[in-house]
Write a protein that holds these residues in place. Structure first.
Motif, PDB file in Angstrom:
ATOM      1  N   GLY A 135       0.820  -1.197   0.000  1.00  0.00           N
ATOM      2  CA  GLY A 135       0.000   0.000   0.000  1.00  0.00           C
ATOM      3  C   GLY A 135       0.855   1.248   0.000  1.00  0.00           C
ATOM      4  O   GLY A 135       1.759   1.403  -0.822  1.00  0.00           O
ATOM      5  N   GLY A 136       0.600   2.138   0.962  1.00  0.00           N
ATOM      6  CA  GLY A 136       1.349   3.378   1.050  1.00  0.00           C
ATOM      7  C   GLY A 136       2.816   3.196   1.356  1.00  0.00           C
ATOM      8  O   GLY A 136       3.600   4.132   1.240  1.00  0.00           O
ATOM      9  N   GLY A 137       3.227   1.986   1.738  1.00  0.00           N
ATOM     10  CA  GLY A 137       4.641   1.706   1.974  1.00  0.00           C
ATOM     11  C   GLY A 137       5.432   1.530   0.700  1.00  0.00           C
ATOM     12  O   GLY A 137       6.666   1.460   0.732  1.00  0.00           O
ATOM     13  N   ILE A 138       4.731   1.443  -0.448  1.00  0.00           N
ATOM     14  CA  ILE A 138       5.334   1.332  -1.784  1.00  0.00           C
ATOM     15  C   ILE A 138       6.344   0.183  -1.860  1.00  0.00           C
ATOM     16  O   ILE A 138       7.282   0.215  -2.650  1.00  0.00           O
ATOM     17  N   GLY A 139       6.187  -0.828  -1.012  1.00  0.00           N
ATOM     18  CA  GLY A 139       7.127  -1.938  -1.016  1.00  0.00           C
ATOM     19  C   GLY A 139       8.470  -1.606  -0.404  1.00  0.00           C
ATOM     20  O   GLY A 139       9.389  -2.423  -0.424  1.00  0.00           O
ATOM     21  N   TYR A 140       8.584  -0.404   0.173  1.00  0.00           N
ATOM     22  CA  TYR A 140       9.863   0.055   0.728  1.00  0.00           C
ATOM     23  C   TYR A 140       9.829   0.265   2.233  1.00  0.00           C
ATOM     24  O   TYR A 140      10.852   0.100   2.905  1.00  0.00           O
ATOM     25  N   SER A 141       8.695   0.606   2.806  1.00  0.00           N
ATOM     26  CA  SER A 141       8.659   0.953   4.227  1.00  0.00           C
ATOM     27  C   SER A 141       9.196  -0.189   5.081  1.00  0.00           C
ATOM     28  O   SER A 141       8.895  -1.358   4.857  1.00  0.00           O
ATOM     29  N   GLY A 142      10.039   0.163   6.041  1.00  0.00           N
ATOM     30  CA  GLY A 142      10.608  -0.819   6.947  1.00  0.00           C
ATOM     31  C   GLY A 142      11.911  -1.440   6.491  1.00  0.00           C
ATOM     32  O   GLY A 142      12.469  -2.280   7.207  1.00  0.00           O
ATOM     33  N   VAL A 143      12.424  -1.052   5.327  1.00  0.00           N
ATOM     34  CA  VAL A 143      13.699  -1.603   4.847  1.00  0.00           C
ATOM     35  C   VAL A 143      14.845  -0.853   5.528  1.00  0.00           C
ATOM     36  O   VAL A 143      15.043   0.339   5.279  1.00  0.00           O
ATOM     37  N   PRO A 144      15.628  -1.501   6.389  1.00  0.00           N
ATOM     38  CA  PRO A 144      16.675  -0.802   7.137  1.00  0.00           C
ATOM     39  C   PRO A 144      17.922  -0.561   6.296  1.00  0.00           C
ATOM     40  O   PRO A 144      18.095  -1.157   5.227  1.00  0.00           O
ATOM     41  N   ASN A 145      18.798   0.310   6.796  1.00  0.00           N
ATOM     42  CA  ASN A 145      20.082   0.580   6.140  1.00  0.00           C
ATOM     43  C   ASN A 145      19.906   0.754   4.640  1.00  0.00           C
ATOM     44  O   ASN A 145      20.475   0.021   3.826  1.00  0.00           O
ATOM     45  N   SER A 146      19.121   1.750   4.283  1.00  0.00           N
ATOM     46  CA  SER A 146      18.786   1.938   2.874  1.00  0.00           C
ATOM     47  C   SER A 146      18.542   3.405   2.555  1.00  0.00           C
ATOM     48  O   SER A 146      18.281   4.223   3.441  1.00  0.00           O
ATOM     49  N   VAL A 147      18.620   3.701   1.274  1.00  0.00           N
ATOM     50  CA  VAL A 147      18.264   5.010   0.732  1.00  0.00           C
ATOM     51  C   VAL A 147      17.422   4.756  -0.509  1.00  0.00           C
ATOM     52  O   VAL A 147      17.697   3.821  -1.272  1.00  0.00           O
ATOM     53  N   ALA A 148      16.381   5.552  -0.708  1.00  0.00           N
ATOM     54  CA  ALA A 148      15.506   5.344  -1.865  1.00  0.00           C
ATOM     55  C   ALA A 148      15.022   6.677  -2.418  1.00  0.00           C
ATOM     56  O   ALA A 148      14.900   7.665  -1.693  1.00  0.00           O
ATOM     57  N   ILE A 149      14.744   6.671  -3.708  1.00  0.00           N
ATOM     58  CA  ILE A 149      14.028   7.768  -4.349  1.00  0.00           C
ATOM     59  C   ILE A 149      12.635   7.246  -4.654  1.00  0.00           C
ATOM     60  O   ILE A 149      12.475   6.238  -5.342  1.00  0.00           O
ATOM     61  N   GLU A 150      11.613   7.895  -4.105  1.00  0.00           N
ATOM     62  CA  GLU A 150      10.245   7.444  -4.339  1.00  0.00           C
ATOM     63  C   GLU A 150       9.582   8.280  -5.429  1.00  0.00           C
ATOM     64  O   GLU A 150       9.797   9.487  -5.541  1.00  0.00           O
ATOM     65  N   PHE A 151       8.772   7.597  -6.235  1.00  0.00           N
ATOM     66  CA  PHE A 151       7.957   8.218  -7.279  1.00  0.00           C
ATOM     67  C   PHE A 151       6.514   7.882  -6.892  1.00  0.00           C
ATOM     68  O   PHE A 151       5.971   6.853  -7.280  1.00  0.00           O
ATOM     69  N   ASP A 152       5.912   8.760  -6.117  1.00  0.00           N
ATOM     70  CA  ASP A 152       4.694   8.480  -5.362  1.00  0.00           C
ATOM     71  C   ASP A 152       3.472   9.056  -6.076  1.00  0.00           C
ATOM     72  O   ASP A 152       3.455  10.237  -6.435  1.00  0.00           O
ATOM     73  N   THR A 153       2.434   8.223  -6.249  1.00  0.00           N
ATOM     74  CA  THR A 153       1.258   8.663  -7.002  1.00  0.00           C
ATOM     75  C   THR A 153      -0.027   8.657  -6.182  1.00  0.00           C
ATOM     76  O   THR A 153      -1.118   8.754  -6.748  1.00  0.00           O
ATOM     77  N   TYR A 154       0.094   8.549  -4.865  1.00  0.00           N
ATOM     78  CA  TYR A 154      -1.111   8.571  -4.036  1.00  0.00           C
ATOM     79  C   TYR A 154      -0.946   9.568  -2.898  1.00  0.00           C
ATOM     80  O   TYR A 154       0.118   9.657  -2.283  1.00  0.00           O
ATOM     81  N   ASP A 155      -2.007  10.289  -2.617  1.00  0.00           N
ATOM     82  CA  ASP A 155      -1.979  11.332  -1.591  1.00  0.00           C
ATOM     83  C   ASP A 155      -2.264  10.735  -0.219  1.00  0.00           C
ATOM     84  O   ASP A 155      -3.399  10.400   0.108  1.00  0.00           O
ATOM     85  N   ASN A 156      -1.217  10.601   0.579  1.00  0.00           N
ATOM     86  CA  ASN A 156      -1.359  10.173   1.967  1.00  0.00           C
ATOM     87  C   ASN A 156      -1.128  11.337   2.919  1.00  0.00           C
ATOM     88  O   ASN A 156      -0.706  11.146   4.057  1.00  0.00           O
ATOM     89  N   GLY A 157      -1.381  12.530   2.416  1.00  0.00           N
ATOM     90  CA  GLY A 157      -1.218  13.711   3.248  1.00  0.00           C
ATOM     91  C   GLY A 157       0.168  14.305   3.212  1.00  0.00           C
ATOM     92  O   GLY A 157       0.489  15.204   3.990  1.00  0.00           O
ATOM     93  N   GLU A 158       1.017  13.819   2.288  1.00  0.00           N
ATOM     94  CA  GLU A 158       2.382  14.333   2.214  1.00  0.00           C
ATOM     95  C   GLU A 158       2.457  15.617   1.388  1.00  0.00           C
ATOM     96  O   GLU A 158       1.529  15.963   0.659  1.00  0.00           O
TER      97      GLU A 158
END
Length: 288
Positions: A115-138
């Motif tokens: 869902g809103g984690g885009i398959g990335y939330s909770g991945v430790p020791n990491s850096v990511a660039i997100e391309f986000d298409t849903y409004d979760n209030g950000e």
């Protein structure tokens, strides 16, 4: 790991495909068979049904990722540069969702949150660039690109491409130019110099001008990874909204040689060539 596929049926596509250069260690002109031939680790709903890496199909409640099968030794201070093209299509459900991330992680532990984690939330020791298409209030609402760290989707910095932050299904605004879910081919360029610790991110939608999203942003990528090597790849997810999340091609170097002006990926205008090559990409989802 360098991979280039030039089957006879793909000659038109190959003519516009990424050109390998010094420092390039990953070079996918397409992803035909990549999830099954050992060159790419695909988890969750990720698959290669055609020449694209489909991280999720346009179905609710999906999550998928595709990573390098072995860690990549980065350049000095975790220096790297990368380019890829993506297409998000066939939006449905409550809104186009959720988007993709490009990830560097110390370990490949499968998927992060859906869902809103885009398959990335909770991945430790990491850096990511997100391309986000849903409004979760950000910041950036339903269409934004941002820098994430250690599995957190609290992006900073964050910006909406072409200053477009309103992209929704109910009024078909998601089909507008500047909306990443509009089904057009997008090119992305990410360049990090570990010596100066400066990050730059640029994107270009098919038919529009190249724009810079992140400019000379200071970050110590190596300190987040905790090492000078990383598993690299992509994640995506859907929730109560969905879309196809397709990566069309990908190139990564362990230096800063991949740049927007370097003819590293096919220009968005080469969509006709991509079509001849038979690349189908479609997309949609929602964050919970």
């Amino acid at each position: 790991m360098i991979r280039s596929l030039f089957a006879p049926a793909m000659l038109a596509f190959a003519a516009a495909a990424p050109q390998a250069q010094a420092g390039v260690v990953i070079n996918y002109s397409n992803f035909t068979g990549a999830c099954g031939d050992g060159t790419l680790t695909c988890v969750g709903n990720a698959a290669t049904p055609s020449s694209a890496l489909r991280l999720t199909p346009a179905v609710d409640g999906q999550a998928g990722a595709g990573y390098s099968t072995t860690p990549i030794t980065l350049g000095t201070g975790a220096t790297f540069s990368t380019s890829f093209q993506f297409r998000l299509s066939q939006a449905g459900g409550i809104d186009p969702a959720d988007g993709i991330t490009f990830v560097l992680a110390q370990a490949t532990n499968g998927l992060g949150g859906a869902g809103g984690g885009i398959g990335y939330s909770g991945v430790p020791n990491s850096v990511a660039i997100e391309f986000d298409t849903y409004d979760n209030g950000e910041v950036g609402a339903s269409n934004h690109i941002g820098l994430d760290r250690n599995g957190s989707l609290n992006s900073s910095p964050v910006s909406s491409p072409y200053a477009v932050s309103y992209c929704h299904l109910f009024d078909n605004s998601y089909l507008s130019d500047g909306c990443m879910s509009n089904g057009k081919v997008w090119s992305a360029f990410i360049n990090y110099d570990g010596t100066t610790q400066k990050l730059n991110v640029s994107v270009q939608q098919q038919g529009l001008a190249l724009i810079q999203i992140i400019s000379d942003y200071s970050i110590d990528v190596g300190s987040f990874l905790g090492t000078n090597s990383a598993y690299v790849g992509f994640t995506a997810a859907t929730g109560a909204g969905h879309q196809n999340h397709d990566i069309l091609n990908w190139q990564l170097a362990t230096d800063t040689s991949i740049t927007p002006g370097g003819n590293n990926v096919p220009e968005p205008a080469s969509l006709a060539l991509l079509a001849v090559a038979g690349i189908a990409a479609l997309g949609a989802r929602r964050r919970r």
